[in-house]
Motif scaffolding. Sequence first.
Motif, mmCIF file in Angstrom:
data_model
loop_
_atom_site.group_PDB
_atom_site.id
_atom_site.type_symbol
_atom_site.label_atom_id
_atom_site.label_comp_id
_atom_site.label_asym_id
_atom_site.label_seq_id
_atom_site.Cartn_x
_atom_site.Cartn_y
_atom_site.Cartn_z
ATOM 1 N N ASP A 1 0.746 -1.162 0.049
ATOM 2 C CA ASP A 1 -0.047 -0.052 -0.102
ATOM 3 C C ASP A 1 0.754 1.181 -0.014
ATOM 4 O OD1 ASP A 1 -2.357 -1.250 -0.040
ATOM 5 O OD2 ASP A 1 -2.842 -0.852 1.825
ATOM 6 N N LYS A 2 1.988 1.253 0.975
ATOM 7 C CA LYS A 2 2.765 2.525 0.832
ATOM 8 C C LYS A 2 3.453 2.746 -0.447
ATOM 9 C CE LYS A 2 3.757 3.001 5.729
ATOM 10 N NZ LYS A 2 4.663 2.963 6.897
ATOM 11 N N ALA A 3 3.837 1.783 -1.079
ATOM 12 C CA ALA A 3 4.343 1.788 -2.551
ATOM 13 C C ALA A 3 3.480 2.504 -3.301
ATOM 14 C CB ALA A 3 4.771 0.310 -3.105
ATOM 15 N N GLY A 4 1.943 2.135 -3.451
ATOM 16 C CA GLY A 4 1.022 2.505 -4.138
ATOM 17 C C GLY A 4 1.083 4.085 -3.888
ATOM 18 N N MET A 5 0.926 4.379 -2.792
ATOM 19 C CA MET A 5 0.809 5.826 -2.069
ATOM 20 C C MET A 5 1.970 6.679 -2.752
ATOM 21 S SD MET A 5 -0.702 5.388 1.741
ATOM 22 C CE MET A 5 -1.770 4.090 2.033
ATOM 23 N N GLU A 6 3.188 6.056 -2.423
ATOM 24 C CA GLU A 6 4.184 6.726 -3.052
ATOM 25 C C GLU A 6 4.066 7.273 -4.568
ATOM 26 O OE1 GLU A 6 7.875 4.903 -2.053
ATOM 27 O OE2 GLU A 6 7.302 5.286 -0.033
ATOM 28 N N ILE A 7 3.540 6.034 -5.424
ATOM 29 C CA ILE A 7 3.394 6.312 -6.759
ATOM 30 C C ILE A 7 2.457 7.291 -6.921
ATOM 31 C CG2 ILE A 7 2.697 5.268 -8.774
ATOM 32 C CD1 ILE A 7 4.264 2.726 -8.027
ATOM 33 N N ILE A 8 1.282 7.250 -6.191
ATOM 34 C CA ILE A 8 0.278 8.346 -6.500
ATOM 35 C C ILE A 8 0.792 9.809 -6.257
ATOM 36 C CG2 ILE A 8 -1.986 9.211 -5.390
ATOM 37 C CD1 ILE A 8 -2.854 6.274 -4.900
ATOM 38 N N GLU A 9 1.695 9.873 -5.032
ATOM 39 C CA GLU A 9 2.201 11.174 -4.753
ATOM 40 C C GLU A 9 3.153 11.607 -5.823
ATOM 41 O OE1 GLU A 9 4.007 10.588 -0.828
ATOM 42 O OE2 GLU A 9 2.140 10.453 0.347
ATOM 43 N N SER A 10 3.653 10.662 -6.598
ATOM 44 C CA SER A 10 4.694 11.256 -7.734
ATOM 45 C C SER A 10 3.770 11.754 -8.840
ATOM 46 C CB SER A 10 5.252 9.843 -8.267
ATOM 47 O OG SER A 10 4.485 8.973 -9.195
ATOM 48 N N GLN A 11 2.317 11.496 -8.894
ATOM 49 C CA GLN A 11 1.687 12.053 -9.972
ATOM 50 C C GLN A 11 1.804 11.501 -11.243
ATOM 51 O OE1 GLN A 11 1.251 16.500 -9.306
ATOM 52 N NE2 GLN A 11 0.693 16.213 -7.446
ATOM 53 N N PHE B 1 1.406 4.656 -11.897
ATOM 54 C CA PHE B 1 0.227 3.951 -11.171
ATOM 55 C C PHE B 1 -0.320 2.862 -12.065
ATOM 56 C CE2 PHE B 1 -4.176 3.931 -9.493
ATOM 57 C CZ PHE B 1 -3.758 3.620 -8.200
ATOM 58 N N LEU B 2 -0.454 2.876 -13.117
ATOM 59 C CA LEU B 2 -1.008 1.753 -14.100
ATOM 60 C C LEU B 2 -0.146 0.749 -13.949
ATOM 61 C CD1 LEU B 2 -2.894 0.684 -16.221
ATOM 62 C CD2 LEU B 2 -1.461 1.762 -18.052
ATOM 63 N N SER B 3 1.125 0.937 -14.289
ATOM 64 C CA SER B 3 2.296 -0.058 -13.993
ATOM 65 C C SER B 3 2.484 -0.746 -12.520
ATOM 66 C CB SER B 3 3.841 0.417 -14.395
ATOM 67 O OG SER B 3 4.027 0.862 -15.716
ATOM 68 N N TYR B 4 2.307 -0.009 -11.629
ATOM 69 C CA TYR B 4 1.954 -0.712 -10.356
ATOM 70 C C TYR B 4 0.782 -1.566 -10.128
ATOM 71 C CZ TYR B 4 0.469 -0.632 -5.560
ATOM 72 O OH TYR B 4 0.060 -0.992 -4.120
ATOM 73 N N GLN B 5 -0.449 -0.997 -11.029
ATOM 74 C CA GLN B 5 -1.510 -1.962 -10.732
ATOM 75 C C GLN B 5 -1.550 -3.060 -11.575
ATOM 76 O OE1 GLN B 5 -3.412 -0.698 -7.811
ATOM 77 N NE2 GLN B 5 -4.876 -1.882 -9.083
ATOM 78 N N GLN B 6 -0.797 -3.004 -12.654
ATOM 79 C CA GLN B 6 -0.539 -4.259 -13.620
ATOM 80 C C GLN B 6 0.238 -5.261 -13.001
ATOM 81 O OE1 GLN B 6 0.745 -2.243 -17.139
ATOM 82 N NE2 GLN B 6 -1.678 -2.330 -17.996
ATOM 83 N N GLN B 7 1.363 -4.625 -12.191
ATOM 84 C CA GLN B 7 2.237 -5.722 -11.566
ATOM 85 C C GLN B 7 1.620 -6.354 -10.427
ATOM 86 O OE1 GLN B 7 6.037 -3.755 -10.326
ATOM 87 N NE2 GLN B 7 6.875 -5.841 -9.275
ATOM 88 N N TYR B 8 1.069 -5.518 -9.342
ATOM 89 C CA TYR B 8 0.584 -6.014 -8.256
ATOM 90 C C TYR B 8 -0.945 -6.390 -8.230
ATOM 91 C CZ TYR B 8 5.123 -4.583 -6.618
ATOM 92 O OH TYR B 8 6.456 -4.741 -6.288
ATOM 93 N N HIS B 9 -1.929 -5.676 -9.065
ATOM 94 C CA HIS B 9 -3.270 -5.939 -8.955
ATOM 95 C C HIS B 9 -4.034 -5.647 -7.739
ATOM 96 C CE1 HIS B 9 -2.741 -7.597 -12.917
ATOM 97 N NE2 HIS B 9 -1.814 -8.474 -12.431
ATOM 98 N N ASN B 10 -3.317 -4.815 -6.793
ATOM 99 C CA ASN B 10 -3.787 -4.397 -5.471
ATOM 100 C C ASN B 10 -5.198 -3.906 -5.546
ATOM 101 O OD1 ASN B 10 -3.937 -3.576 -2.921
ATOM 102 N ND2 ASN B 10 -2.280 -2.100 -2.888
ATOM 103 N N THR B 11 -5.855 -4.463 -4.772
ATOM 104 C CA THR B 11 -7.351 -4.127 -4.735
ATOM 105 C C THR B 11 -7.510 -2.909 -4.060
ATOM 106 O OG1 THR B 11 -7.456 -5.582 -2.536
ATOM 107 C CG2 THR B 11 -7.925 -6.637 -4.559
ATOM 108 N N ILE B 12 -7.283 -1.751 -4.779
ATOM 109 C CA ILE B 12 -7.519 -0.365 -4.267
ATOM 110 C C ILE B 12 -8.963 -0.080 -4.935
ATOM 111 C CG2 ILE B 12 -6.810 1.917 -4.422
ATOM 112 C CD1 ILE B 12 -4.067 0.936 -4.829
#
Length: 165
Positions: free
Chosen positions: A123-133, A138-149
Motif C-alpha cells: 500500500d505504501k508503495a502505491g501511495m508513493e506512486i500516487i504522490e509522484s502524480q 500507477f498503471l504499471s503498479y496496478q498491472q504488476q500487483y493487482h492491488n485491490t484499491i
Amino acid sequence: SCETPLGDLSVDRSANQELMSTGLFEVMSERVDSEEHSIEMHLPYIYKVMEGAPHPYTIVPVMVGNLSPEKERQYGVLFSKYMEDAGTFFVVSSDFCHWGNRFSFTHYDPAHGEIFQSIENLDKAGMEIIESQSPDAFLSYQQQYHNTICGRHPIAVLLNILKEG
C-alpha cells in the motif's frame, strides 16, 4: 440538491449538464445507487468542511466505475479544464488493499515480514506512486500487483487530470 443529515448541498446544474452533454456520463440506476455508498459517505464531510465557506458553492457528484486506462485518460482530459479554475476542487478517496480469499487477493512478499507488513509495504508503495502524480507509474503498479484499491480508477482519472494541467 444532494441531501445529507447535516443539510443539503446544491448541485451545479450547468456543469452537470455540460458533462452530460458529452455523452460520456449516465445517471446511476436506483439499484446501483442503493448498493453504492462512497458518495453518500463523503457528502456530509463536504457539507461540514464547507459549512463556513465565505461564498456560496455547488458540487458536481461523479461516480467513477471500472474504466480502461484509455477511458481514465479521456476523463482526465475532460476534467482538466475544471481543474484550471482556482475555485474548483476534486474530492477523490479510496481505501487500499482488501486482502484474503473473499477478495481474490492474497499477495504476500515474505521479504517484508508478516502478512500485514507485506500489505502495508504494498500500500505504501502505491501511495508513493500516487504522490509522484504519474498515471503511467500507477498503471504499471496496478498491472504488476493487482492491488485491490477500490478507488484505483478515480485515482487514475485524477492523476491524468494533473498530467493534463
